[in-house]
Design an enzyme around this catalytic site. Sequence first.
Site, mmCIF file in Angstrom:
data_model
loop_
_atom_site.group_PDB
_atom_site.id
_atom_site.type_symbol
_atom_site.label_atom_id
_atom_site.label_comp_id
_atom_site.label_asym_id
_atom_site.label_seq_id
_atom_site.Cartn_x
_atom_site.Cartn_y
_atom_site.Cartn_z
ATOM 1 N N LYS A 219 -22.028 -20.629 21.292
ATOM 2 C CA LYS A 219 -23.158 -21.435 20.845
ATOM 3 C C LYS A 219 -23.954 -20.695 19.770
ATOM 4 O O LYS A 219 -23.949 -19.453 19.757
ATOM 5 C CB LYS A 219 -24.055 -21.827 22.034
ATOM 6 C CG LYS A 219 -24.815 -20.633 22.665
ATOM 7 C CD LYS A 219 -26.115 -20.352 21.942
ATOM 8 C CE LYS A 219 -26.712 -19.034 22.327
ATOM 9 N NZ LYS A 219 -27.856 -18.649 21.482
ATOM 10 N N ILE B 239 -22.558 -10.075 21.072
ATOM 11 C CA ILE B 239 -22.294 -11.048 22.132
ATOM 12 C C ILE B 239 -20.859 -10.927 22.634
ATOM 13 O O ILE B 239 -20.585 -11.074 23.832
ATOM 14 C CB ILE B 239 -22.586 -12.493 21.660
ATOM 15 C CG1 ILE B 239 -22.581 -13.465 22.849
ATOM 16 C CG2 ILE B 239 -21.607 -12.945 20.592
ATOM 17 C CD1 ILE B 239 -23.676 -13.220 23.854
ATOM 18 N N ASP C 54 -32.063 -19.949 17.985
ATOM 19 C CA ASP C 54 -30.822 -19.353 18.486
ATOM 20 C C ASP C 54 -30.920 -19.113 19.992
ATOM 21 O O ASP C 54 -30.042 -19.545 20.738
ATOM 22 C CB ASP C 54 -30.504 -18.065 17.739
ATOM 23 C CG ASP C 54 -29.201 -17.453 18.208
ATOM 24 O OD1 ASP C 54 -28.133 -17.893 17.754
ATOM 25 O OD2 ASP C 54 -29.248 -16.524 19.046
ATOM 26 N N SER D 42 -11.920 -9.343 13.132
ATOM 27 C CA SER D 42 -13.303 -8.985 12.813
ATOM 28 C C SER D 42 -13.302 -8.071 11.597
ATOM 29 O O SER D 42 -12.393 -7.251 11.430
ATOM 30 C CB SER D 42 -13.961 -8.282 14.006
ATOM 31 O OG SER D 42 -15.304 -7.951 13.716
ATOM 32 N N ARG D 43 -14.330 -8.193 10.773
ATOM 33 C CA ARG D 43 -14.402 -7.336 9.587
ATOM 34 C C ARG D 43 -14.647 -5.877 9.960
ATOM 35 O O ARG D 43 -14.167 -4.966 9.300
ATOM 36 C CB ARG D 43 -15.513 -7.819 8.659
ATOM 37 C CG ARG D 43 -15.181 -9.106 7.918
ATOM 38 C CD ARG D 43 -16.326 -9.528 7.031
ATOM 39 N NE ARG D 43 -17.527 -9.806 7.813
ATOM 40 C CZ ARG D 43 -18.718 -10.114 7.268
ATOM 41 N NH1 ARG D 43 -18.845 -10.125 5.951
ATOM 42 N NH2 ARG D 43 -19.759 -10.374 8.038
#
Length: 305
Positions: A88, A12, A166, A34-35
């Site tokens: 969201k 996303i 979702d 971010s990993r």
Amino acid sequence: MIRLGLVGIGKIARDQHVPALANSGDFDLAATASRHGRVEGVESHSTVAAMLAARPDIRAVSLCTPPAGRFEQALDVIRAGRDLMLEKPPAATVSEVEALAQEARRQGTVLFTTWHSREAAEIDAARDWLAGRRIDAVRIRWMENIRQWHPGQDWILAAGGFGVFDPGINALSIATRILPSPLTVLDAVLEVPSNRASPIAAQIRFRTGDATGDARLDFLQTGQQTWDIEVDTDAGMLRLGMGGSVLELPGEIPISGENQEYPRLYSRFAELVRSRQSDVDLRPLQFVADAFMIADRRIVQPFEF
């Protein structure tokens, strides 16, 4: 320009957030956390805490990680005095969002719980047309292919991943925006694969004012994808198609516009940051929580990507 940190460089973020920020006149994408993911040409960190510590000049953060596990990251941002925008659904539970809103008020920071489908091209026109009209019935059909839109994302069917809700919460965010009366859940059926924790399909009956509604959500739709809402009124039927980008009204030629959902979200976030106001709307998440609470859960065949 407001310096912004983007957290969670997954699908996303790459598909929507990064392009919207690249064309924003309000935000400068200063760093990411971010990993695994990276954005070319942008400073990267492995954790939110590391990004916040290294970049005290970052004023705002946009959080795009899955809802389960997001709460602690959000708290770190707010307690560091940075303004926060949440993809969201905003958190895994209603109480988590309420706690974040309370902490944001305590810290004097801005909190924005986004619902991107509300920014689709024809949502405002639909809301305006329905205002003052009698609502007789509502039908929601939100059916898409999980393998196409969430390939390999096992977390979405795990506990706290929301399953078919979702994408379904996008429809609920639209319905709670355009319908003049609140939505309350009457009953629900959730279909849960035997090897998963969250539903892959759902049927929900709800009430809005004196009317009843029917929502059908399906994660196994093949062929043409369906993102439609129909509202029967005393003046005829309104139909929102393609996730809110096409509007059909009685006796009128259908109208459609280009969706600019994420650019509009970031414009709204910039307004909130500059005016020092928060925008926290829990109604779509509350609807989902109510459906989970009273649903008849039915076990169906296993699902594999």
